[in-house]
Design a protein around this motif. Structure first.
Motif, mmCIF file in Angstrom:
data_model
loop_
_atom_site.group_PDB
_atom_site.id
_atom_site.type_symbol
_atom_site.label_atom_id
_atom_site.label_comp_id
_atom_site.label_asym_id
_atom_site.label_seq_id
_atom_site.Cartn_x
_atom_site.Cartn_y
_atom_site.Cartn_z
ATOM 1 N N ASN A 254 13.607 94.427 30.057
ATOM 2 C CA ASN A 254 14.506 93.707 29.159
ATOM 3 C C ASN A 254 13.763 93.050 27.994
ATOM 4 O OD1 ASN A 254 16.993 92.786 28.271
ATOM 5 N ND2 ASN A 254 16.969 90.955 29.567
ATOM 6 N N ILE A 255 12.843 93.798 27.374
ATOM 7 C CA ILE A 255 12.082 93.259 26.242
ATOM 8 C C ILE A 255 12.975 93.195 25.003
ATOM 9 C CG2 ILE A 255 10.075 93.607 24.755
ATOM 10 C CD1 ILE A 255 8.823 95.278 27.022
ATOM 11 N N ARG A 256 12.973 92.051 24.342
ATOM 12 C CA ARG A 256 13.716 91.925 23.098
ATOM 13 C C ARG A 256 13.050 90.880 22.212
ATOM 14 N NH1 ARG A 256 15.067 89.322 28.077
ATOM 15 N NH2 ARG A 256 16.306 87.424 27.702
ATOM 16 N N ILE A 257 13.465 90.844 20.960
ATOM 17 C CA ILE A 257 12.952 89.861 20.011
ATOM 18 C C ILE A 257 14.081 88.896 19.662
ATOM 19 C CG2 ILE A 257 12.014 89.500 17.689
ATOM 20 C CD1 ILE A 257 10.654 92.228 17.934
ATOM 21 N N GLU A 258 13.817 87.604 19.889
ATOM 22 C CA GLU A 258 14.795 86.560 19.574
ATOM 23 C C GLU A 258 14.099 85.481 18.763
ATOM 24 O OE1 GLU A 258 16.354 85.176 23.290
ATOM 25 O OE2 GLU A 258 17.350 87.077 23.774
ATOM 26 N N PHE A 262 8.975 87.307 21.199
ATOM 27 C CA PHE A 262 9.210 88.316 22.215
ATOM 28 C C PHE A 262 9.688 87.644 23.505
ATOM 29 C CE2 PHE A 262 6.636 90.704 19.304
ATOM 30 C CZ PHE A 262 7.005 92.022 19.491
ATOM 31 N N PHE A 264 11.067 88.594 27.570
ATOM 32 C CA PHE A 264 10.985 89.701 28.526
ATOM 33 C C PHE A 264 11.000 89.171 29.954
ATOM 34 C CE2 PHE A 264 6.809 88.161 27.474
ATOM 35 C CZ PHE A 264 6.099 88.161 28.661
ATOM 36 N N ASP A 275 13.303 86.142 31.772
ATOM 37 C CA ASP A 275 13.522 85.481 30.478
ATOM 38 C C ASP A 275 12.331 84.640 30.019
ATOM 39 O OD1 ASP A 275 16.103 86.564 30.475
ATOM 40 O OD2 ASP A 275 16.914 84.843 31.555
ATOM 41 N N TYR A 283 3.549 93.370 21.519
ATOM 42 C CA TYR A 283 3.741 94.147 22.747
ATOM 43 C C TYR A 283 2.472 94.140 23.596
ATOM 44 C CZ TYR A 283 7.972 95.917 20.483
ATOM 45 O OH TYR A 283 9.194 96.007 19.867
#
Length: 463
Positions: A254-258, A262, A264, A275, A283
């Motif tokens: 569940n890697i994402r950019i917010e 980063f 994950f 989270d 990465y």
């Protein structure tokens, strides 16, 4: 160690050497040293009360260190040139002379040691391990290859204890000159085994052989955490666990950019840490955090504590270090000096700031590394939109005919590329319309960081 009263470091300004120097001073030895350059790190050592000379002369060594060779230990780095006057004197006068790695091996002999090795990522990964343990109240000491932002030092000292077996010692295990073969860790991480230091090893197979020997020295019944895909499992009697960004015993999900960060999950055999929002981007740093977390879990640290530690980790100086972070202007400094490191760094910058213009300032490190990886450098540097290329930083090496920055610049496949001096950079930057600026390299490019930061923060000096 108690046989010596005085410890003299030849090359004391090196990141690993300075950590050892600080350890000896903290343990009440008399410490002094030589280095060729007055860097900020050398200035800090002097401020901390460690005399440092910049002159390669016998007369510049404190007299007490020369009075009785049996009382003085000489610690040196292989980066010191063979014609060094002080080293030749110490040899002639029969002083005890040990490499930094040999001294580190002696210090860690009686401690539960975590050795972090790899051609890339070992500084960040080892400092992550140390930070997680310190955050989680595990009594630890750490010899690191960079200045941690959380603690402002490359050395963490353990709390006093009568039982040294309770102390976890985190060590950056350096493959340069096969230094890590002085270590016999209980736990080890290997992040990568790419070709590097071919001036020492000759060919990639010799690099691999050295890593196989290193993992063969892990205590039987100990643990090896290696990046998935490395061919090391058959070379060790330790229990082997794998990790990577997206597969292995330990991996991310569940890697994402917010908000330019980063976020994950870490998935491991017994569960998941959800989270995690890390301050340090990239990465490659997610992968480094997975390796560090795997070791911490192995040592009994809770997932909750690991999450808190990772989210409070501020990084290592010169590893994806933000110097300016404004909506219209970003400046990041990084120590990357191998094509794979540069690619990982720039790919992460592009992921965080999609569509924005990147000006890269790069200083190649070593003539041999530039020669051996010229095609890789040209490919990774082509990820920037504008390149300002400095001369090669020679370190311990003499020039090699035909190997220079002009040769490298010709291979880079972008149009906006320029060969510049360090002074040129400072004169040129105020005239350029810059968006994202990055400095990259392991030489003395760090002396430009402060001046560049001042230029970019001054709205009247930049278009």
């Amino acid at each position: 160690m108690n046989n010596w009263k005085y410890i003299y470091f030849v090359g004391i300004g090196g990141i690993g050497m300075s950590a050892l120097a600080r350890w000896f001073k903290a343990n009440e030895f008399q410490v002094a040293g030589y280095d060729k350059t007055l860097t900020p790190l050398v200035e800090n050592l002097i401020t901390e009360g460690i005399p440092v000379t910049l002159e390669d002369e016998i007369e510049s060594i404190p007299a007490a260190f020369l009075a009785d060779p049996s009382e003085t230990l000489i610690v040196y780095t292989p980066a010191v040139p063979v014609q060094h006057k002080q080293m030749n004197y110490f040899r002639q006068e029969n002083f005890m002379i040990l490499k930094r790695s040999q001294v580190l091996g002696l210090l860690t002999k009686n401690l539960k040691t975590v050795g972090v090795a790899g051609t890339h990522g070992k500084t960040t990964t080892s400092s992550l391990v140390a930070h997680i343990l310190r955050y989680s109240d595990v009594n630890c000491t750490a010899f690191l290859g960079g200045i941690t932002q959380n603690y402002g030092t490359n050395l963490l000292l353990n709390a006093p204890t009568e039982n040294l077996n309770e102390v976890v010692c985190v060590v950056e295990a350096d493959e340069f000159d096969r230094s890590f073969l002085t270590l016999f860790p209980e736990i080890a991480i290997v992040t990568s085994t790419d070709a590097d230091h071919l001036d020492i090893y000759g060919k990639h197979e010799n690099v691999l052989a050295s890593f196989r020997e290193f993992v063969g020295q892990i205590d039987e019944g100990g643990a090896l955490f290696m990046r998935e895909g490395l061919d090391l499992a058959d070379s060790t009697k330790a229990n082997v666990f794998t990790y990577s960004l997206d597969s292995g015993d330990y991996h991310a999900g569940n890697i994402r950019i917010e908000n330019a960060r980063f976020v994950f999950d870490i998935i491991y055999p017994e569960g998941m840490i959800k989270d995690i929002a890390m301050k340090i981007p990239g990465y490659h740093n997610i992968e480094n955090s997975i390796a560090a977390s795997a070791v911490a879990l192995h040592l009994g640290v809770s997932g909750e504590s690991i999450k808190g530690a990772l989210e409070s980790y501020k990084g290592v100086k010169r590893r994806f270090e933000y110097q300016v972070e404004l909506p219209a202007k970003v400046y990041i400094d990084d120590y990357a000096h191998h094509p794979s490191e540069i690619e990982a760094f720039l790919s992460s910058v592009k992921a965080l700031y999609p569509g924005r213009h990147i000006t890269g300032i790069f200083q190649p490190h070593l003539f041999t590394r530039t020669r051996d990886f010229a095609d890789g450098f040209s490919e990774s540097l082509s990820l920037v939109d504008r390149l300002l290329l400095l001369d090669i930083y020679p370190a311990r090496e003499l020039p090699i005919e035909g190997v220079n920055s002009e040769m490298l610049l010709g291979k880079v496949e972008i149009e906006d590329k320029h060969l510049v001096s360090k002074k040129d950079v400072l004169d040129l930057l105020p005239k350029l319309n810059t968006d994202i600026v990055v400095t990259i390299g392991a030489g003395d490019i760090d002396t430009l960081v402060g001046p560049i930061k001042n230029i970019l923060q001054n709205p009247f000096s930049n278009n």
